[in-house]
Structure formats: C-alpha cells, structure tokens
Scaffold this motif. Structure first.
Motif, short mmCIF file in Angstrom:
data_model
loop_
_atom_site.label_atom_id
_atom_site.label_comp_id
_atom_site.label_asym_id
_atom_site.label_seq_id
_atom_site.Cartn_x
_atom_site.Cartn_y
_atom_site.Cartn_z
N LYS A 225 -11.29 -23.12 34.87
CA LYS A 225 -10.34 -23.30 36.51
C LYS A 225 -10.21 -24.71 36.80
N GLY A 226 -10.28 -25.81 36.03
CA GLY A 226 -9.70 -26.88 36.53
C GLY A 226 -10.51 -28.00 36.89
N GLY A 227 -11.88 -27.46 37.25
CA GLY A 227 -13.70 -28.20 38.04
C GLY A 227 -13.56 -29.40 37.59
N ILE A 228 -13.38 -30.16 37.81
CA ILE A 228 -14.16 -31.44 37.44
C ILE A 228 -15.03 -32.01 37.52
N ALA A 229 -16.31 -32.61 36.66
CA ALA A 229 -17.66 -32.47 36.43
C ALA A 229 -17.91 -34.54 35.92
N LEU A 230 -18.29 -35.40 36.71
CA LEU A 230 -18.45 -36.04 36.56
C LEU A 230 -20.30 -36.83 36.69
N ALA A 231 -20.50 -37.58 35.73
CA ALA A 231 -21.73 -38.19 35.65
C ALA A 231 -21.88 -39.50 35.13
N PHE A 232 -22.83 -40.49 35.62
CA PHE A 232 -22.58 -42.01 35.37
C PHE A 232 -24.09 -42.41 36.06
N SER A 233 -24.68 -43.96 35.45
CA SER A 233 -26.09 -43.93 36.20
C SER A 233 -25.43 -45.57 36.26
N ILE A 234 -26.62 -45.04 37.51
CA ILE A 234 -26.24 -47.32 38.42
C ILE A 234 -27.90 -47.72 38.19
N PHE A 235 -27.58 -49.17 38.07
CA PHE A 235 -29.45 -49.99 38.29
C PHE A 235 -29.68 -50.17 39.31
N ARG A 236 -31.13 -49.14 39.61
CA ARG A 236 -31.46 -49.45 40.88
C ARG A 236 -32.53 -51.19 41.17
N ASP A 237 -32.20 -51.61 40.19
CA ASP A 237 -33.52 -53.29 40.58
C ASP A 237 -32.85 -53.99 39.43
N GLU A 238 -33.92 -55.26 39.83
CA GLU A 238 -33.74 -56.30 38.39
C GLU A 238 -34.03 -55.62 37.12
N ALA A 239 -34.43 -54.76 36.58
CA ALA A 239 -35.71 -54.54 35.76
C ALA A 239 -34.93 -53.59 34.89
N PHE A 240 -33.53 -52.29 34.71
CA PHE A 240 -32.97 -52.23 34.77
C PHE A 240 -33.18 -50.87 34.23
N ASN A 241 -34.38 -50.73 35.78
CA ASN A 241 -34.55 -48.99 35.84
C ASN A 241 -33.00 -48.78 37.10
N GLY A 242 -32.50 -47.10 35.91
CA GLY A 242 -31.50 -46.42 36.38
C GLY A 242 -31.39 -45.21 37.07
N GLN A 243 -30.73 -45.34 37.47
CA GLN A 243 -30.24 -43.73 38.11
C GLN A 243 -29.80 -42.80 37.53
N VAL A 244 -28.93 -41.50 37.57
CA VAL A 244 -27.74 -40.51 37.24
C VAL A 244 -27.27 -40.48 38.40
N LEU A 245 -25.99 -40.14 38.45
CA LEU A 245 -25.43 -39.83 39.51
C LEU A 245 -24.56 -38.44 39.53
#
Length: 403
Positions: free
Chosen positions: A104-124
């Motif tokens: 249908k032309g819908g676009i889904a994205l995902a990526f991760s960020i670092f939340r702290d200096e210990a490289f703990n991440g979060q997927v958005l």
C-alpha cells in the motif's frame, strides 16, 4: 572450490561525465560532515516499493532521514527528517536504520539509539502512511527499559511486519538470583497494521551474542527465519538459524557450522541470510574460530536442519569482511569487502545452480576512503549493489545478467 559460472557481472556507473560530477556534488560525503544530508551519511539502507520507487533511510548528523528516487538512484526527492532532534544513534559497526515498504506504500522504519555511556540501547520505530511525506512520532518497540539493539525488520506477503532484536532484560533477573548472565536474548514482535503498533515482545532464545547484526527473512508465508551468533557450550560463539513455526512460535535452533570460535567479547561482525523461492537457505558469515577463519558460505535444503560444508570466500591476505547474500529470481549473489592496502573493493560471486557452484569473484566497486557495508537489493529480477562511500557518496549499481 569456486568454479566458473554462467552469470556475468557488469557494474554500471550512475551517470557519465558532467552529470556524474553533479551527482557527486549532491550525494558525496565530506570530512567532518555533521549535516543530516545524504552526502554526510555513514549508514544507508535501501528498499524498493511495490511501484519500483527506491527508498533510502540513512544516519547523518545524529538524525535519521528518508528520501526516494524514481530513476534508480540518479535523483532523489527532498529528504524528510524522521527525527526532530539530534540523537545518540547507535554507531556500532553492525548498526543501521531499517526500512520496509508494503504493497500500500506504507513505510515502516526502526533504528536504535544509545541511552547511556554503557552502550545500553533502545529500539525506536515509526511509520509513514502518506508516501514518505511525514512520519509518526517515534516510539520504543518495547516498554522494557533494559538494553535493546541490532533490530531487524522483515515484510511478509500479507503485509505483516516481523521484528527481531537483541535484548538484555533478563540480566536483571539473573543478577537478582546471583546467576551469571552471558550475551543477550533474541526477542521478537510483529505488526499487522503496517508498523503503527507492535504486539508485546516475546523471548525466542536466551544466550545469543550481544553485538552482531541479525539476518532476517521469511522462509515461507507466516514463517520468519533468523540467523544469529549464538553462544554455545564453552563460550563458543558460532552461528545458528531459527525458523519460526508461525509469527508467535519460535522453532528449534540449528547450528550452521562448527567453527569453534571461543571468545568472551563482541565480534561486531554479523551474518546474512536469504531464502530462495524453492526454499533453499543461503547463509554467509565471518568467524575467527579454531576450525576456520574468515568469510564462509553454506546452504541448506532441509529448512536449516543441516548445512553444506562451509565454502571460504575472498582472499585471506585482503581481510574479507561484511558479507551479504541475496537469492533472487536471476540467481544467488554474494558480496563482501576486501582491502588491498590502498583501496577497499566490493567483490561479488554468483550462482546459477542454487549454490552448488559459483563464478570467480570479481570487483564491482571500489574506493580509496572509508565506506559502509555493501548491500544487495532487488526490484523484481533486477538486482543492485547499494553502497555508501565517503569519497564518492551513495551508489546504486545495477548488476546485469549476461549470457
């Protein structure tokens, strides 16, 4: 042993002469480039829509942006910024934004960020319902506050989106119980509304290596398949494949190869998986084990229960790295990078007999500067090399089938 094949490769330049120079000015990367523009991108991920539109999502200047091309990468639309502010994007060697485009032309994205200096991440994640003109507010793919990284997205035939990632939430319970916790867990979810919402995350497998990209695809409708670096007995980090029974039921894991890589560290060098229309699993991976070292390929004709003997790829003296495999209607293709001391080249080999024999490797692109991982993307029968380099910018190179 790699034998002669019937699949010839022609690397096509984007544009000749002055037009090419103009494109380089628009899309080439620059030193100390901190803008969100494509020319500043370090990680670029492509996807073709059902109408043949090429979509790119990239990381640059701490932001994630999207643009489209109607002419196979020669010209791009005005970029749309998915992020509204500069983020500490996951800059790990195996991290990149992900994109899928539905019928249908819908676009889904995902990526991760670092939340702290210990490289703990979060997927958005986010989604566009208006053809990439705008994107919804970013949301975490799971409510859990522990570390999630190395997300992967795959699109089923009916438009369902399947997502998997590496997750460390269970280390909390292990610590409370006074138990040792190694690696991470393989978690997953799915969306039946085009990536607007995702189901509650579930655990597929505990004890995976925590810092390598996943290879994710659909082996059949409703049956995701994922390849990952598993932690086997004795701290051996070799690769395994899991095929799901359905979208909510993980299957057994099957070891790809006994490489015997015993390491208590992060290789940051993940595998690639592609399943051919006839059901053959094609996998390629990196190892530095006692049994073998370097890049290797294998295939399976019984849903990954058993694999062929590993076939070495590339020249060991040139450090072959970053492999990617794609099973297309025109044949099976593999690419990887090599460095000869002066330039980095993308090597390619192809198979016309479902992975039994392969053409001699050949160079299809090169650069004298830094570069992203080489990726393969298909638009119907046409396959392209997608590659971002600092010196030459983004390149989409058509791979032509010759008799």
């Amino acid at each position: 042993m790699i034998r002669n094949g019937l699949f010839g490769i022609v690397a096509l330049a984007l544009l000749p002469g002055a037009a090419l120079a103009q494109m380089h000015a628009q899309h080439a990367s620059e030193a100390a480039c901190e803008e969100p523009a494509l020319r500043c991108a370090t990680k670029v991920t492509p996807a073709f829509g059902p109408d043949g539109t090429l979509w790119l999502v990239w990381m640059a200047g701490g932001q994630v942006s999207v643009a489209s091309s109607q002419d196979a990468g020669r010209n791009f639309s005005v970029p749309v910024q998915v992020t509204t502010k500069r983020l500490n994007l996951d800059w790990g060697p195996d991290a990149r934004p992900k994109i899928v485009v539905d019928r249908k032309g819908g676009i889904a994205l995902a990526f991760s960020i670092f939340r702290d200096e210990a490289f703990n991440g979060q997927v958005l994640y986010t989604r566009s319902a208006d053809g990439g003109k705008s994107f919804a507010e970013l949301k975490p793919i799971t409510a859990n506050n522990e570390s999630q990284r190395f997300e992967a997205l795959a699109l089923d035939q009916d438009g369902t989106i399947f997502a998997a990632w590496l997750d460390k939430r269970n280390r909390v319970f292990a610590k409370e119980a006074g138990q040792k916790y190694e690696g991470a867990g393989l978690f997953f979810t799915s969306s039946n509304d085009g990536g607007t919402t995702y189901a509650e995350a579930k655990l597929a497998r505990e004890g995976t290596c925590e810092c390598c990209r996943l290879g994710l695809t659909f082996a059949a409708p409703g049956r995701p398949a994922v390849i990952f670096r598993n932690i086997f007995e004795g701290g051996v980090r070799d690769h395994a494949v899991m095929t799901f029974t359905d979208l909510s039921t993980p299957g057994d894991i099957h070891r790809v190869s006994n490489d015997d890589w015993q390491i208590n560290a992060c290789p940051h060098h993940g595998p690639s998986l592609s399943v051919a229309p006839n059901g053959t699993y094609h996998v390629v991976w990196y190892t530095n084990g006692k049994a073998r070292k370097g890049l290797f390929y294998a295939h399976s004709r019984d849903e990954a229960r058993t694999f062929s003997a590993p076939m070495a790829l590339g020249r060991p003296d040139r450090g072959p790295a970053r492999p990617f495999v794609l099973a297309s209607p025109a044949g099976t293709l593999m690419v990887w990078k090599e460095f000869d001391g002066e330039k980095t080249s993308v090597q390619m080999t192809t198979s016309r007999d479902d992975g039994e024999t392969w053409s001699p490797p050949r160079t299809i692109a090169s650069t004298t500067d830094t570069s992203d991982h080489p990726l393969l993307v298909a638009n119907g029968r046409q396959v392209y090399l997608s590659w971002m380099t600092k010196a030459d910018g983004y390149r989409l190179t058509a791979i032509e089938d010759q008799p």
